[in-house]
Design a protein around this motif. Sequence first.
Motif, PDB file in Angstrom:
ATOM      1  N   ASN A   1       0.806  -1.226   0.000  1.00 19.07           N
ATOM      2  CA  ASN A   1       0.000   0.000   0.000  1.00 19.07           C
ATOM      3  C   ASN A   1       0.837   1.273   0.000  1.00 19.07           C
ATOM      4  O   ASN A   1       0.294   2.366   0.154  1.00 19.07           O
ATOM      5  CB  ASN A   1      -0.925  -0.018   1.215  1.00 19.07           C
TER       6      ASN A   1
ATOM      7  N   GLN B   1      -7.683   4.602   6.869  1.00 20.82           N
ATOM      8  CA  GLN B   1      -7.853   3.600   5.814  1.00 20.82           C
ATOM      9  C   GLN B   1      -7.036   2.344   6.096  1.00 20.82           C
ATOM     10  O   GLN B   1      -7.512   1.216   5.933  1.00 20.82           O
ATOM     11  CB  GLN B   1      -7.447   4.195   4.462  1.00 20.82           C
TER      12      GLN B   1
ATOM     13  N   ALA C   1      -8.527   0.221   8.897  1.00 18.23           N
ATOM     14  CA  ALA C   1      -9.732  -0.492   8.467  1.00 18.23           C
ATOM     15  C   ALA C   1      -9.396  -1.673   7.555  1.00 18.23           C
ATOM     16  O   ALA C   1     -10.073  -2.704   7.585  1.00 18.23           O
ATOM     17  CB  ALA C   1     -10.675   0.469   7.748  1.00 18.23           C
ATOM     18  N   ALA C   2      -8.320  -1.543   6.778  1.00 13.01           N
ATOM     19  CA  ALA C   2      -8.001  -2.558   5.783  1.00 13.01           C
ATOM     20  C   ALA C   2      -7.115  -3.683   6.319  1.00 13.01           C
ATOM     21  O   ALA C   2      -7.162  -4.805   5.811  1.00 13.01           O
ATOM     22  CB  ALA C   2      -7.308  -1.902   4.585  1.00 13.01           C
TER      23      ALA C   2
ATOM     24  N   ASP D   1      -5.824  -6.582   8.684  1.00 14.23           N
ATOM     25  CA  ASP D   1      -6.327  -7.558   9.634  1.00 14.23           C
ATOM     26  C   ASP D   1      -5.250  -7.810  10.693  1.00 14.23           C
ATOM     27  O   ASP D   1      -4.311  -8.561  10.472  1.00 14.23           O
ATOM     28  CB  ASP D   1      -6.686  -8.859   8.930  1.00 14.23           C
TER      29      ASP D   1
END
Length: 267
Positions: free
Chosen positions: A103, A164, A167-168, A170
């Motif tokens: 990312n 972000q 939230a993405a 785990d």
Amino acid sequence: MEIKMIALDLDATLLTSDKTISAANTQILKQLHAAGLKIVICTGRPINVIQDYINQLGLTGVNDYTITFNGSLVINNATRAAIFKHGLTKEDFVPLMQFVQANNDPLNILDFDSIYELTELAPSQYHQIMKADVQFIPTTFADLSDQIEYSKAIMSTDPSRLDQARAAFDSAGKYHVVRSQPNILEFLAPHMNKAVGLKALLTHFGWTFNNLMAFGDAENDLEMLKQAGMGVAMQNGSPEAKAVSNATTTFDNDHDGVAEFLTRYFK
């Protein structure tokens, strides 16, 4: 309930917005320390970064301690001996490293002495936010030692990107993830928090959480605020911090909130 120890978060709690401890906060904490109470800074930072604050408050005796790395290390201020230490291995960071690489996010990894800036990733804001004379060591993840223990990893970038990422990613079972400042997301060992370090220190003195007063404002303070016999959220603190606390200061961190509460409580 007899309060014998006062634990204090730094940013947005004991510190003003310009990262200083006010004269009023200094005075009352030194008075309480002289009267026999244990004054304990609880921070995500290494102890060498906050030495000036320790000196300012006079917390330099052989029975003075600091909770560092959000509970992962409990260290004696005078001898630098640890009475509690728990961290992560290099292997533990592999899932997080894979996520940030995919990312284009930044990452700093900290052991219990140094801060490593991973050069193959996007630039981190952590150096600017720290505003401290501490060395950032440029390295690649591959070159990090697998023979030492690490305290945590930090993702420091724009708040919207941290929202972000959280939230993405785990993180279940891998890390305890906390937001310590708007631009800082921290990845600690599972179940690690400031209350864990404080429990070790209270046990060292033969005390319990009933003997603890704790001040905080943010997500990384929630466990200690909830566990303390007297948990005190800052007036400028988050709704979550206020919800788990026994009390809230009348004033914020820029207007001597800690000092006013302590003066009123201890009369």
